[in-house]
Design a protein around this motif. Sequence first.
Motif: not given
Lengths: 378, 378
Positions: A255-259, A279-282, A284, A286-289
């Motif tokens: 998977a690929s994630l980011s803000i 400089e802007r990072h996520l 981490l 909770n992730l829902s699907f």
Amino acid sequence: MKNIYILGAAGSIGRQTLEVLKENQNAFHLIGISLGNSHQLNHEILNHFSVELVCLRDSSNLRDYENKYPNIKFVIGDSGLIRLAEYPKPGILVNALSGSAGLKPTVAAIRSGKDIALANKETLVMAGEIVNQLVKEYQVKLYPIDSEHSALWQVLNGEELSSVKKIVITASGGAFRNLSREALSQVTKKDALMHPNWQMGDKITIDSATMMNKGLEVIEAHHLFGLPYDQIETILHQESMVHGLIYFIDGTIKASLSISDMKIPIAYALFYPERRAYERHLELTNLSFKPMDFQRFPLLELAYQVGKKGGLLPTVMNAANEIAVKLFLTDQISFLEIENIVIQTVNKFKNIDHPSLDQIIETDDYIQEMIRKTYEKR
Amino acid sequence: MKNIYILGAAGSIGRQTLEVLKENQNAFHLIGISLGNSHQLNHEILNHFSVELVCLRDSSNLRDYENKYPNIKFVIGDSGLIRLAEYPKPGILVNALSGSAGLKPTVAAIRSGKDIALANKETLVMAGEIVNQLVKEYQVKLYPIDSEHSALWQVLNGEELSSVKKIVITASGGAFRNLSREALSQVTKKDALMHPNWQMGDKITIDSATMMNKGLEVIEAHHLFGLPYDQIETILHQESMVHGLIYFIDGTIKASLSISDMKIPIAYALFYPERRAYERHLELTNLSFKPMDFQRFPLLELAYQVGKKGGLLPTVMNAANEIAVKLFLTDQISFLEIENIVIQTVNKFKNIDHPSLDQIIETDDYIQEMIRKTYEKR
């Protein structure tokens, strides 16, 4: 230094592309741009970037622009977009135009040997086969800028397409994800423009609320990655942190994630194959699907059918949606009428296989004009 | 067909490796294995696979085995493991031994030109620098089998290490993740062996409950991926679906997910660079993440300190933990005494830099023997 062109530089993606260029001044040389209707914004852009060629929407203020920027060559309107796309210096053309107007300039840019960074979904939705053929013929690169397609592209890094079981595009659910279909009859334009996670242009924000956007993305993904529709899925993921997932045949999912920040996929396409520091990072959390609900979002189901049938149908669906959203944004129809117009237009249309580029463009014009006239009469 | 050797074929990882071979009979040729103390299991394995060389734990039943399997050559004990590792046919050696006993055979296999699929963390924890040097010198491949390291390895596919901001290893939290430190004084061996997500060997299940396992994995990751400790993090993720994440400098995070099934990383290492088809796939549900709690899990914090200091300290920490877990599993010490023994042993030890392989092995023996004697006296 890479040469850059931006079509739609004053739009949402265009402005964020300009920000990426500002943040990385030594990496890029901005050659040409097309601008919008806000003169204030246009001047801000032209005062900051010294470009060679600018396409204006119309010629009404041409003299002012020419007097103020004597070193810039100005071109006008649709033909100006083509001249921009054909400008004889190699580089990457960022197509951040909204709607079907993006197709012709993409084709012109490919034919003049430019690489394409594509935020204009309609290019591939309407003419994916033709565009892929041209990309091959002119040996240019086609990079996606959509966050979902960028995510999938990044996950495919170093992997074989033959190892892919399916790709999954995430959907936030848009402005009305917590409303039932019944409640949708009451919603207003203002409601529809309040996207929970992303700051985007009006058209795409409405398309998020109808889930048409995800439908267009599914068709775009089909052409970008060369996968059949039964290997392309969508999933509801309300946090908009995971943008795309790939299920591999061996049981692994990547998977690929980011803000929610379009500058990340924009920079990825422009810097590819490198990654620039940002400089802007996520954080981490909770992730829902949740499984996609096709009853709730009939335009997404329609997009799968239309994509599978191909021919002119994706153009017809896109054109009907494009004009319907315009009618909604100018308070001429209700939210649910968008769906009705798109579904009825697609159902009535007699499809043909393997249309030419001219047939695609004519059909787009014809459908939009027909619907516009019908609803103007009311 | 790839030639395969398995050290620890009768253990948890070994048996799952054998299952992968059974499911893909035309891809692999099993050449040699080492077995355990269960004769029933040993015979089951030898009846199914026709191997050339087998290492038994001891010679007590050697005649029986030789009579029953006249085509197999048998070797015995620690020296037998070395002979297996040095067997003069190229191939991949799966090191699924538990504990520090795994180090010497890995070194012997590398020196005889075999690629290594490494489930034995201790090899890199104790002698990461030396092993990496040998891998380079003998130009062999070193593939991780741990689910976390396999996940990180897969996410690094097609990416540059210079684009990595940090890597993140997930931790389920083990059997006692919902207990306070106070409650830990009451727990039993039976409680500790109930891992919420994974079916594993006893040693690693206890190491999960103390979080020592994650500490060993951090040190292993440091050597596998060549990243400093401040670029290696851990995060609590109780679902054990996401096994590893990589934060890239541009704001993108890539993650690798799968069900809790070691056959997935085993097959990935054995089939690399291909992926084999496997029917067990993850159903994506909600995923939760919490920051690691170093107060709650002091052995993890210790592992970072020990890893950064290097030298013999990782060996000392690992040896103290290995014998302490044995003492716990034989009801000679309480759960919290594991931590005390490891911390005190590390704190008392006078470290040296750049130890030789012999010094590492001697120190491991010395520490284990010293602690064993101390606690036998009680």
